[in-house]
Design an enzyme around this catalytic site. Structure first.
Site, mmCIF file in Angstrom:
data_model
loop_
_atom_site.group_PDB
_atom_site.id
_atom_site.type_symbol
_atom_site.label_atom_id
_atom_site.label_comp_id
_atom_site.label_asym_id
_atom_site.label_seq_id
_atom_site.Cartn_x
_atom_site.Cartn_y
_atom_site.Cartn_z
ATOM 1 N N HIS A 158 45.492 37.527 44.020
ATOM 2 C CA HIS A 158 44.574 37.839 42.923
ATOM 3 C C HIS A 158 43.739 36.603 42.634
ATOM 4 O O HIS A 158 44.120 35.749 41.837
ATOM 5 C CB HIS A 158 45.373 38.290 41.690
ATOM 6 C CG HIS A 158 44.513 38.787 40.570
ATOM 7 N ND1 HIS A 158 44.968 39.664 39.610
ATOM 8 C CD2 HIS A 158 43.222 38.526 40.243
ATOM 9 C CE1 HIS A 158 44.007 39.929 38.747
ATOM 10 N NE2 HIS A 158 42.938 39.230 39.101
ATOM 11 N N HIS B 153 39.520 35.558 42.417
ATOM 12 C CA HIS B 153 38.083 35.857 42.520
ATOM 13 C C HIS B 153 37.404 34.594 43.038
ATOM 14 O O HIS B 153 37.476 33.546 42.368
ATOM 15 C CB HIS B 153 37.513 36.222 41.150
ATOM 16 C CG HIS B 153 38.206 37.392 40.513
ATOM 17 N ND1 HIS B 153 37.721 38.678 40.591
ATOM 18 C CD2 HIS B 153 39.364 37.475 39.799
ATOM 19 C CE1 HIS B 153 38.543 39.502 39.941
ATOM 20 N NE2 HIS B 153 39.547 38.795 39.454
ATOM 21 N N HIS C 190 42.076 46.249 39.243
ATOM 22 C CA HIS C 190 42.476 45.646 37.972
ATOM 23 C C HIS C 190 42.816 46.778 37.002
ATOM 24 O O HIS C 190 42.057 47.758 36.899
ATOM 25 C CB HIS C 190 41.331 44.843 37.367
ATOM 26 C CG HIS C 190 41.116 43.491 37.976
ATOM 27 N ND1 HIS C 190 40.873 43.308 39.309
ATOM 28 C CD2 HIS C 190 41.108 42.250 37.411
ATOM 29 C CE1 HIS C 190 40.720 42.007 39.540
ATOM 30 N NE2 HIS C 190 40.851 41.341 38.406
ATOM 31 N N GLU D 287 45.114 44.928 31.953
ATOM 32 C CA GLU D 287 44.892 43.520 31.573
ATOM 33 C C GLU D 287 44.626 43.494 30.065
ATOM 34 O O GLU D 287 45.457 43.004 29.295
ATOM 35 C CB GLU D 287 43.706 42.940 32.356
ATOM 36 C CG GLU D 287 43.383 41.486 31.985
ATOM 37 C CD GLU D 287 42.132 40.954 32.692
ATOM 38 O OE1 GLU D 287 41.334 41.743 33.223
ATOM 39 O OE2 GLU D 287 41.961 39.701 32.678
ATOM 40 N N ASP E 195 43.767 34.139 39.510
ATOM 41 C CA ASP E 195 42.615 34.859 38.951
ATOM 42 C C ASP E 195 41.318 34.053 39.121
ATOM 43 O O ASP E 195 40.597 34.266 40.086
ATOM 44 C CB ASP E 195 42.868 35.223 37.487
ATOM 45 C CG ASP E 195 42.118 36.470 37.035
ATOM 46 O OD1 ASP E 195 41.483 37.124 37.879
ATOM 47 O OD2 ASP E 195 42.175 36.803 35.833
ATOM 48 N N ASP E 196 41.011 33.182 38.166
ATOM 49 C CA ASP E 196 39.770 32.379 38.190
ATOM 50 C C ASP E 196 40.147 30.924 37.889
ATOM 51 O O ASP E 196 39.889 30.415 36.792
ATOM 52 C CB ASP E 196 38.794 32.909 37.121
ATOM 53 C CG ASP E 196 38.456 34.367 37.356
ATOM 54 O OD1 ASP E 196 37.686 34.653 38.293
ATOM 55 O OD2 ASP E 196 38.985 35.226 36.630
HETATM 56 N N1 ADE Z 1 40.413 38.526 34.832
HETATM 57 C C1 ADE Z 1 39.447 39.345 35.236
HETATM 58 N N2 ADE Z 1 39.461 40.625 34.842
HETATM 59 C C2 ADE Z 1 38.490 41.450 35.219
HETATM 60 N N3 ADE Z 1 37.461 41.091 35.977
HETATM 61 C C3 ADE Z 1 37.401 39.820 36.391
HETATM 62 N N4 ADE Z 1 36.505 39.194 37.153
HETATM 63 C C4 ADE Z 1 36.886 37.922 37.277
HETATM 64 N N5 ADE Z 1 38.019 37.724 36.601
HETATM 65 C C5 ADE Z 1 38.375 38.905 36.044
HETATM 66 ZN ZN ZN Z 2 41.104 39.300 38.216
#
Ligand code: ADE
Ligand code: ZN
EC number: 3.5.4.2
Length: 332
Positions: free
Chosen positions: A13, A15, A192, A195, A273-274
Site C-alpha cells: 500500500h 502511492h 481503498h 479508511e 501509504d504516503d
Molecule cells: N490514504 C489515502 N486514501 C485515499 N486515497 C489516497 N491517495 C493517496 N493516499 C490516499
Molecule cells: Zn492509500
C-alpha cells in the site's frame, strides 16, 4: 538499528506520488518551471498538518503538479525504491494515480514508462514489484473510463487496478464495470475502503468490485459479520498506521486498532501509504507498531509473512522472500 528496519517485507500500500519528498518536489519544480506555493523545503514541510483525508489530498494533488516528464516519474520511483530497499522492502506493489497526471496533460505512456524504468532498475537492488493503476473515486467515472481505455491496451504493464482518493460519499459501484474488464484481462483487484468510511464501504468493495485486498479497512471492526467474513475468506488488509494517525482516522498510535485486528484473526499487513507526508516508510511503520504494541520478533515476522503471501508476486518469489523472513526471525 531497530530490528523491524531490517525485516524483509513486501510493501502493498504505497502511492508513488505520496513518496514525493519536499527536496525532490522543489527540484522538479525548478527543472520544469512549475510554480509551487512554497519557497523552501521548510515551508513545504510546515504545510504537512492534516485534519482529515481531504486536507491531505488537497496538498498531495497540488504537489504532484511538478511531475511532468517520463524522467520525473522515473526519478520519483527510483528514489522511493532505493529508500525502501534500505528499510527491508524486498517487493513493492506501487499505486499510481494516472488520472491526476493525464488531467494535466501528461501522457499516460510517460507516467507508466517512467515508473517502469525505475522498476527495471530495482532488480539491481534485489527488489521486485509492479504497478497498480488506481481510479479516483471522487472524479467523474468518465475520467476513469478514459484512462482505462489507454491502460487496457497494455495490461501487461500492470499488476492490477485499485480505487483511491476521497472515500466518504463516493461509492465504489460506478467503477464495477472497469474492475470486471480488468479482471477479464487477468489483472488483480484491490480497493481503498474502511479508511474514513464505515464497514459498508468495505462490503461494497468486496461485493461490487470483488476486491482481493482491502486497502486500510480499519473500520471493519465495527461490523462483527464483516470481521467474520474477512477472517474466513482470509482477505488481506493493507493497514497504514502512520497515515491513520496523521489523517486522524485514529486519535493516536496507542489507540490504533491493529492489535484488535490481529486478535480478531484478520490478515493484516503494515504499509506506509504516503510516506513522504506521514513521517515514515514501511520499516518505520513496522518499527513504531512493534514498539507501541510490544510486538516480538515472531509477531513481526508474521506481519511480514502476511505481506508476502498477500502480494501478487509469483509463487517462486514468495517462497524466496518467506525464506528470508525465516532467516531474519532466526536472527541470521
Ligand atoms: N490514504 C489515502 N486514501 C485515499 N486515497 C489516497 N491517495 C493517496 N493516499 C490516499
Ligand atoms: Zn492509500
Amino acid at each position: 538499528m531497530t530490528a523491524a528496519l531490517t525485516l524483509p517485507t513486501a510493501e502493498l500500500h504505497l502511492h508513488i506520488e505520496g513518496t514525493l519528498e519536499p527536496e525532490l518536489a522543489l527540484k522538479l519544480a525548478g527543472r520544469n518551471g512549475v510554480e509551487l506555493p512554497f519557497a523552501s523545503v521548510e515551508e513545504l514541510r510546515a504545510a504537512y498538518r492534516f485534519t482529515d483525508l481531504q486536507s491531505f489530498l488537497d496538498l498531495y494533488y497540488a504537489c504532484m503538479a511538478v511531475l511532468r516528464t517520463r524522467a520525473d516519474f522515473r526519478d520519483l520511483a527510483a528514489a522511493y525504491l532505493t529508500r525502501a530497499a534500505a528499510e527491508g522492502v524486498r517487493h513493492a506493489e506501487i499505486f499510481f494515480d494516472a488520472q491526476a497526471h493525464t488531467a494535466r496533460g501528461v501522457p499516460y505512456k510517460d507516467v507508466v514508462g517512467g515508473l517502469q524504468d525505475a522498476l527495471d532498475g530495482a532488480a539491481r537492488l534485489g527488489m521486485t514489484g509492479g504497478l497498480i493503476l488506481c481510479f479516483l473515486r471522487d472524479a467523474p467515472v468518465e475520467e476513469a473510463e478514459a484512462v482505462w481505455a489507454e491502460a487496457r491496451r497494455q495490461p501487461e504493464a500492470l499488476l492490477g487496478v485499485g480505487l483511491d482518493s476521497a472515500e466518504v460519499g463516493n461509492p465504489a459501484t460506478p467503477f464495477a464495470h472497469l474492475y470486471a474488464e480488468a479482471r477479464a484481462l487477468g489483472l488483480h483487484a484491490v480497493a481503498h475502503a474502511g479508511e474514513e468510511g464505515g464497514p459498508e464501504y468495505v462490503w461494497e468493495a468486496l461485493r461490487e468490485l470483488r476486491a482481493e485486498r482491502i486497502d486500510h479497512g480499519i473500520r471493519s471492526l465495527e461490523d462483527p459479520q464483516l470481521v467474520r467474513h474477512l477472517a474466513e475468506h482470509r482477505i488481506p488488509l493493507t493497514v497504514c498506521p502512520f497515515s491513520n494517525v496523521r489523517l486522524r482516522a485514529v486519535p493516536s498510535l496507542a489507540e490504533h486498532p491493529l492489535p484488535a485486528m490481529l486478535a480478531a484473526g484478520l490478515r493484516v499487513t503494515v504499509n506506509s501509504d504516503d510516506p513522504a507526508y506521514f513521517g515514515g516508510y514501511a520499516g518505520q511503520n513496522l518499527a513504531a507498531v512493534a514498539e507501541q504494541f510490544g510486538l516480538d520478533r515472531s509477531s513481526l515476522a508474521e506481519l511480514a509473512r502476511n505481506s508476502v503471501t498477500a502480494s501478487f508476486a509469483p509463487d517462486g518469489r514468495q517462497a524466496e522472500l518467506l525464506g528470508e523472513i525465516d532467516a531474519w526471525e532466526a536472527g541470521a
